[in-house]
Design a protein around this motif. Structure first.
Motif, PDB file in Angstrom:
ATOM      1  N   ASP A  27       0.813  -1.217   0.000  1.00  0.00           N
ATOM      2  CA  ASP A  27       0.000   0.000   0.000  1.00  0.00           C
ATOM      3  C   ASP A  27       0.848   1.269   0.000  1.00  0.00           C
ATOM      4  N   VAL A  28       2.182   1.125   0.106  1.00  0.00           N
ATOM      5  CA  VAL A  28       3.069   2.288   0.017  1.00  0.00           C
ATOM      6  C   VAL A  28       4.120   2.034  -1.056  1.00  0.00           C
ATOM      7  N   SER A  29       4.629   3.105  -1.648  1.00  0.00           N
ATOM      8  CA  SER A  29       5.602   2.945  -2.736  1.00  0.00           C
ATOM      9  C   SER A  29       7.043   3.085  -2.249  1.00  0.00           C
ATOM     10  N   GLU A  30       7.211   3.610  -1.063  1.00  0.00           N
ATOM     11  CA  GLU A  30       8.566   3.790  -0.552  1.00  0.00           C
ATOM     12  C   GLU A  30       8.555   3.809   0.968  1.00  0.00           C
ATOM     13  N   LYS A  31       9.624   3.251   1.526  1.00  0.00           N
ATOM     14  CA  LYS A  31       9.791   3.282   2.983  1.00  0.00           C
ATOM     15  C   LYS A  31      11.257   3.494   3.272  1.00  0.00           C
ATOM     16  N   LYS A  32      11.525   4.434   4.170  1.00  0.00           N
ATOM     17  CA  LYS A  32      12.905   4.776   4.473  1.00  0.00           C
ATOM     18  C   LYS A  32      13.165   4.589   5.970  1.00  0.00           C
ATOM     19  N   GLU A  33      14.304   3.972   6.278  1.00  0.00           N
ATOM     20  CA  GLU A  33      14.736   3.843   7.665  1.00  0.00           C
ATOM     21  C   GLU A  33      16.240   4.092   7.697  1.00  0.00           C
ATOM     22  N   GLY A  34      16.603   5.285   8.125  1.00  0.00           N
ATOM     23  CA  GLY A  34      18.010   5.646   8.151  1.00  0.00           C
ATOM     24  C   GLY A  34      18.590   5.683   6.751  1.00  0.00           C
ATOM     25  N   ARG A  35      19.658   4.925   6.526  1.00  0.00           N
ATOM     26  CA  ARG A  35      20.283   4.924   5.200  1.00  0.00           C
ATOM     27  C   ARG A  35      19.638   3.905   4.257  1.00  0.00           C
ATOM     28  N   PHE A  36      18.664   3.171   4.740  1.00  0.00           N
ATOM     29  CA  PHE A  36      18.045   2.098   3.955  1.00  0.00           C
ATOM     30  C   PHE A  36      16.664   2.507   3.466  1.00  0.00           C
ATOM     31  N   THR A  37      16.416   2.321   2.168  1.00  0.00           N
ATOM     32  CA  THR A  37      15.132   2.669   1.559  1.00  0.00           C
ATOM     33  C   THR A  37      14.652   1.510   0.702  1.00  0.00           C
ATOM     34  N   ILE A  38      13.368   1.177   0.841  1.00  0.00           N
ATOM     35  CA  ILE A  38      12.743   0.224  -0.085  1.00  0.00           C
ATOM     36  C   ILE A  38      11.879   1.027  -1.037  1.00  0.00           C
ATOM     37  N   SER A  39      12.040   0.746  -2.327  1.00  0.00           N
ATOM     38  CA  SER A  39      11.148   1.299  -3.340  1.00  0.00           C
ATOM     39  C   SER A  39      10.295   0.155  -3.861  1.00  0.00           C
ATOM     40  N   PHE A  40       8.994   0.375  -3.969  1.00  0.00           N
ATOM     41  CA  PHE A  40       8.079  -0.705  -4.345  1.00  0.00           C
ATOM     42  C   PHE A  40       7.234  -0.269  -5.534  1.00  0.00           C
ATOM     43  N   ASN A  41       7.233  -1.088  -6.578  1.00  0.00           N
ATOM     44  CA  ASN A  41       6.449  -0.806  -7.777  1.00  0.00           C
ATOM     45  C   ASN A  41       5.453  -1.951  -7.952  1.00  0.00           C
ATOM     46  N   LYS A  42       4.227  -1.734  -7.501  1.00  0.00           N
ATOM     47  CA  LYS A  42       3.220  -2.800  -7.510  1.00  0.00           C
ATOM     48  C   LYS A  42       2.871  -3.234  -8.925  1.00  0.00           C
ATOM     49  N   SER A  43       2.730  -2.288  -9.849  1.00  0.00           N
ATOM     50  CA  SER A  43       2.316  -2.650 -11.210  1.00  0.00           C
ATOM     51  C   SER A  43       3.391  -3.474 -11.918  1.00  0.00           C
ATOM     52  N   ALA A  44       4.643  -3.173 -11.642  1.00  0.00           N
ATOM     53  CA  ALA A  44       5.739  -3.927 -12.259  1.00  0.00           C
ATOM     54  C   ALA A  44       6.107  -5.168 -11.456  1.00  0.00           C
ATOM     55  N   LYS A  45       5.533  -5.306 -10.284  1.00  0.00           N
ATOM     56  CA  LYS A  45       5.848  -6.423  -9.378  1.00  0.00           C
ATOM     57  C   LYS A  45       7.341  -6.478  -9.097  1.00  0.00           C
ATOM     58  N   GLN A  46       7.870  -5.311  -8.727  1.00  0.00           N
ATOM     59  CA  GLN A  46       9.294  -5.221  -8.420  1.00  0.00           C
ATOM     60  C   GLN A  46       9.492  -4.385  -7.161  1.00  0.00           C
ATOM     61  N   PHE A  47      10.542  -4.678  -6.441  1.00  0.00           N
ATOM     62  CA  PHE A  47      10.910  -3.852  -5.304  1.00  0.00           C
ATOM     63  C   PHE A  47      12.422  -3.871  -5.161  1.00  0.00           C
ATOM     64  N   SER A  48      12.949  -2.803  -4.587  1.00  0.00           N
ATOM     65  CA  SER A  48      14.396  -2.691  -4.518  1.00  0.00           C
ATOM     66  C   SER A  48      14.822  -2.100  -3.185  1.00  0.00           C
ATOM     67  N   LEU A  49      16.061  -2.411  -2.839  1.00  0.00           N
ATOM     68  CA  LEU A  49      16.685  -1.885  -1.625  1.00  0.00           C
ATOM     69  C   LEU A  49      17.790  -0.924  -2.048  1.00  0.00           C
ATOM     70  N   HIS A  50      17.753   0.281  -1.472  1.00  0.00           N
ATOM     71  CA  HIS A  50      18.794   1.263  -1.714  1.00  0.00           C
ATOM     72  C   HIS A  50      19.513   1.507  -0.393  1.00  0.00           C
ATOM     73  N   ILE A  51      20.834   1.378  -0.420  1.00  0.00           N
ATOM     74  CA  ILE A  51      21.635   1.684   0.768  1.00  0.00           C
ATOM     75  C   ILE A  51      22.431   2.940   0.432  1.00  0.00           C
ATOM     76  N   MET A  52      22.069   4.026   1.074  1.00  0.00           N
ATOM     77  CA  MET A  52      22.748   5.297   0.829  1.00  0.00           C
ATOM     78  C   MET A  52      24.015   5.366   1.666  1.00  0.00           C
ATOM     79  N   ASP A  53      25.003   6.143   1.171  1.00  0.00           N
ATOM     80  CA  ASP A  53      26.244   6.334   1.923  1.00  0.00           C
ATOM     81  C   ASP A  53      26.769   4.984   2.433  1.00  0.00           C
TER      82      ASP A  53
END
Lengths: 112, 113
Positions: free
Chosen positions: A53-79
C-alpha cells in the motif's frame, strides 16, 4: 509463481556510494516484502520491510522502493559503509500463507 | 529478551544416519519456521509451526520432519541422511500468527560425510 528473483548476485560499491539491489515477484497475493541482512556465521536479521500500500519506505540509510504494477521492489543503501558488507536477501510472503519465499541473495562488498 | 537459540551449532554425521536439531524461539513467540540454507539453493523453506500445528510445508522429501512442543520449542529431524543434506539449518520465530517479522537463530551447520 512462488519465486522471488533477486539481482545482482554480487555487488562492489565504493564507500559513500549507493548500493542498489533489485527483486521481482510473480505472485500478486504477496503482501509483505522484507529485506534481511546476513553476516558470515550469523542468521539473517530483518533490515526493513514494506507492504504494497506504500511505494517507498525509508529507515536511516536504507530505503525500499516498491512498484506494484511492475511487481518489483528494490533496496537502496545510501552512503554505503564497509560495515554494510554482507549478504542481503529480499523475501515475500502473504497473509495466511505461513511461508516466506527468499530471493537468492546478493553479496555486497563496500570498498573503503 | 534472549534471541532464538539453536542446538547444536555444529554437527557431523555420516550418510544413512539420522539427526535431530533443536530450536528455542524468543519467549512469547508461537510461530517457528525452519529453513535450509545452501550456497547453491539459497534459503529454502522447510516448514512452519504455530501452537504445535504445522501450517505449511516446503518441497522437501518426507525424510525431513518436524514438530513443536507446547512451550513453542521446535525440533526438526532428518532421517537417512544424504550428502546433499549438508547445509546450514536456520530456525526463525515470530510473535504473531502471520509470521511477518521473523527473528532468526544462528543456525546449525550440518555436515554429512
Amino acid at each position: 509463481q512462488q519465486q522471488v528473483k533477486q539481482s545482482p548476485q554480487s555487488l562492489i560499491v565504493q564507500k559513500g556510494g549507493i548500493s542498489i539491489i533489485n527483486c521481482a515477484y510473480e505472485n500478486t497475493a504477496f503482501d509483505y516484502f522484507p529485506w534481511y541482512q546476513q553476516f558470515p556465521g550469523k542468521g539473517p536479521a530483518l533490515l526493513i520491510a514494506i507492504r504494497p500500500d506504500v511505494s517507498e519506505k525509508k529507515e536511516g540509510r536504507f530505503t525500499i522502493s516498491f512498484n506494484k504494477s511492475a511487481k518489483q521492489f528494490s533496496l537502496h543503501i545510501m552512503d554505503s559503509q564497509p560495515g554494510d558488507s554482507a549478504t542481503y536477501f529480499c523475501a515475500a510472503s502473504y497473509t495466511g500463507g505461513f511461508k516466506t519465499i527468499f530471493g537468492a541473495g546478493t553479496r555486497l562488498f563496500v570498498k573503503a | 529478551k534472549a534471541g532464538v537459540t539453536q542446538t547444536p551449532r555444529y554437527l557431523i554425521k555420516t550418510r544413512g544416519q539420522q539427526v535431530t536439531l533443536s530450536c528455542s524461539p524468543i519467549s512469547g513467540h508461537r510461530s517457528v519456521s525452519w529453513y535450509q540454507q545452501t550456497p547453491g539453493q539459497g534459503l529454502q523453506f522447510l516448514f512452519e509451526y504455530f501452537s504445535e500445528t504445522q501450517r505449511n510445508k516446503g518441497n522437501f522429501p518426507g525424510r525431513f520432519s518436524g514438530r513443536q512442543f507446547s512451550n513453542s520449542r521446535s525440533e526438526m529431524n532428518v532421517s537417512t541422511l544424504e550428502l546433499g543434506d549438508s547445509a546450514l539449518y536456520l530456525c526463525a520465530s515470530s510473535s504473531g500468527p502471520q509470521m511477518d517479522t521473523q527473528y532468526f537463530g544462528p543456525g546449525t551447520r550440518l555436515t554429512v560425510l
